[in-house]
Design a protein around this motif. Structure first.
Motif, mmCIF file in Angstrom:
data_model
loop_
_atom_site.group_PDB
_atom_site.id
_atom_site.type_symbol
_atom_site.label_atom_id
_atom_site.label_comp_id
_atom_site.label_asym_id
_atom_site.label_seq_id
_atom_site.Cartn_x
_atom_site.Cartn_y
_atom_site.Cartn_z
ATOM 1 N N MET A 208 -23.173 -2.503 -14.904
ATOM 2 C CA MET A 208 -24.222 -3.211 -15.021
ATOM 3 C C MET A 208 -25.648 -2.212 -14.863
ATOM 4 N N ASN A 209 -26.772 -2.481 -15.624
ATOM 5 C CA ASN A 209 -27.953 -1.904 -15.386
ATOM 6 C C ASN A 209 -28.934 -2.920 -14.605
ATOM 7 N N ILE A 210 -29.282 -2.532 -13.288
ATOM 8 C CA ILE A 210 -29.742 -3.048 -12.585
ATOM 9 C C ILE A 210 -31.241 -2.802 -12.289
ATOM 10 N N CYS A 211 -32.166 -3.475 -12.855
ATOM 11 C CA CYS A 211 -33.512 -3.146 -12.706
ATOM 12 C C CYS A 211 -34.076 -3.605 -11.054
ATOM 13 N N VAL A 212 -34.762 -2.511 -10.592
ATOM 14 C CA VAL A 212 -35.072 -3.037 -9.290
ATOM 15 C C VAL A 212 -36.735 -2.601 -9.329
ATOM 16 N N PHE A 213 -37.394 -3.931 -9.137
ATOM 17 C CA PHE A 213 -38.815 -3.680 -8.954
ATOM 18 C C PHE A 213 -39.319 -3.558 -7.214
ATOM 19 N N MET A 214 -40.021 -2.618 -6.908
ATOM 20 C CA MET A 214 -40.012 -2.502 -5.379
ATOM 21 C C MET A 214 -41.270 -1.240 -5.316
ATOM 22 N N SER A 215 -41.739 -1.376 -3.887
ATOM 23 C CA SER A 215 -42.898 -0.484 -3.476
ATOM 24 C C SER A 215 -42.514 0.849 -3.609
ATOM 25 N N ALA A 216 -43.483 1.816 -3.711
ATOM 26 C CA ALA A 216 -43.568 3.097 -3.791
ATOM 27 C C ALA A 216 -44.046 3.714 -2.354
ATOM 28 N N ALA A 217 -44.561 2.552 -1.478
ATOM 29 C CA ALA A 217 -44.777 2.897 -0.095
ATOM 30 C C ALA A 217 -43.986 3.237 0.756
ATOM 31 N N ASP A 218 -44.292 4.245 2.046
ATOM 32 C CA ASP A 218 -43.167 4.288 3.103
ATOM 33 C C ASP A 218 -43.153 3.078 3.950
ATOM 34 N N LEU A 219 -42.182 2.568 3.943
ATOM 35 C CA LEU A 219 -42.128 1.289 4.933
ATOM 36 C C LEU A 219 -41.235 1.563 5.881
ATOM 37 N N ASP A 220 -41.293 0.594 7.140
ATOM 38 C CA ASP A 220 -40.426 0.438 8.338
ATOM 39 C C ASP A 220 -38.916 0.005 7.884
ATOM 40 N N GLU A 221 -38.142 0.132 8.929
ATOM 41 C CA GLU A 221 -36.762 -0.149 8.882
ATOM 42 C C GLU A 221 -36.237 -1.676 8.352
ATOM 43 N N ARG A 222 -37.427 -2.631 8.673
ATOM 44 C CA ARG A 222 -37.113 -3.979 8.485
ATOM 45 C C ARG A 222 -36.839 -3.994 6.887
ATOM 46 N N TYR A 223 -37.417 -3.025 6.240
ATOM 47 C CA TYR A 223 -37.530 -3.238 4.603
ATOM 48 C C TYR A 223 -36.550 -1.893 4.029
ATOM 49 N N THR A 224 -36.598 -0.660 4.799
ATOM 50 C CA THR A 224 -35.812 0.211 4.096
ATOM 51 C C THR A 224 -33.978 0.071 4.501
ATOM 52 N N VAL A 225 -33.813 -0.501 5.532
ATOM 53 C CA VAL A 225 -32.411 -0.760 5.779
ATOM 54 C C VAL A 225 -31.803 -1.738 4.846
#
Length: 176
Positions: free
Chosen positions: A1-18
């Protein structure tokens, strides 16, 4: 499956990166392809690294004014003239869409994808990955739109809110 992911290009903390990294690993281990904005920055880099390290493919769709930030070792990289063409290519090259945390650019992408789906211009599953409750407010707004008759189809047909990557992937595998 080709899964498009829209997301930030900002450096974020673990709440979001994990949670993003966990979902990226599921994409790669499942033999899926990440279709994304192509950036080598912030959350986009975290997800691309995770997919690639888990054995998945990377298809980037960058835009001319950001081409210097494009990932060099993607399996494919397309550079578009503008943001409108970029969004069109991301949708065209995907079987499903996941919206992770992000700012105004991500919100713009999310609302356009949902508007196109609302009007029947695509039928791909759309998931909002609600890491750390980031989209709780948007979920409430969509529920109000649904309850007050602003949506021509049920909210559940338009978008699925997932609390974690496993729930998001399970939904995609059942609905793509």
């Amino acid at each position: 499956m080709n899964i498009c992911v829209f997301m930030s290009a900002a450096d974020l903390d673990e709440r979001y990166t994990v949670p993003a990294r966990e979902f990226a690993t599921l994409i790669g281990r499942g033999g899926h392809t990440l279709v994304w904005g192509g950036s080598e920055s912030g959350l986009m880099k975290v997800v691309a690294d995770g997919v690639q390290e888990a054995g998945g493919r990377l298809v980037g769709v960058s835009v001319e004014f950001l081409h210097t930030k494009a990932r060099e070792n993607a399996d494919e990289m397309l550079i578009t003239a503008d943001l409108a063409e970029r969004k069109a290519q991301l949708l065209l090259r995907s079987d499903a869409i996941v919206i992770m945390v992000g700012g105004t650019g991500t919100l713009d992408e999310a609302t356009e994808i949902l508007e196109l789906k609302k009007h029947g211009l695509h039928s791909k599953p759309v998931v909002l990955l609600n890491a750390a409750g980031f989209y709780d407010g948007l979920k409430l707004q969509f529920q109000r739109m649904d309850a007050e008759g602003f949506l021509p189809l049920p909210l559940s047909d338009l978008v699925f809110f997932a609390e974690d990557g496993a729930e998001a992937m399970a939904y995609l595998e059942e609905n793509a």
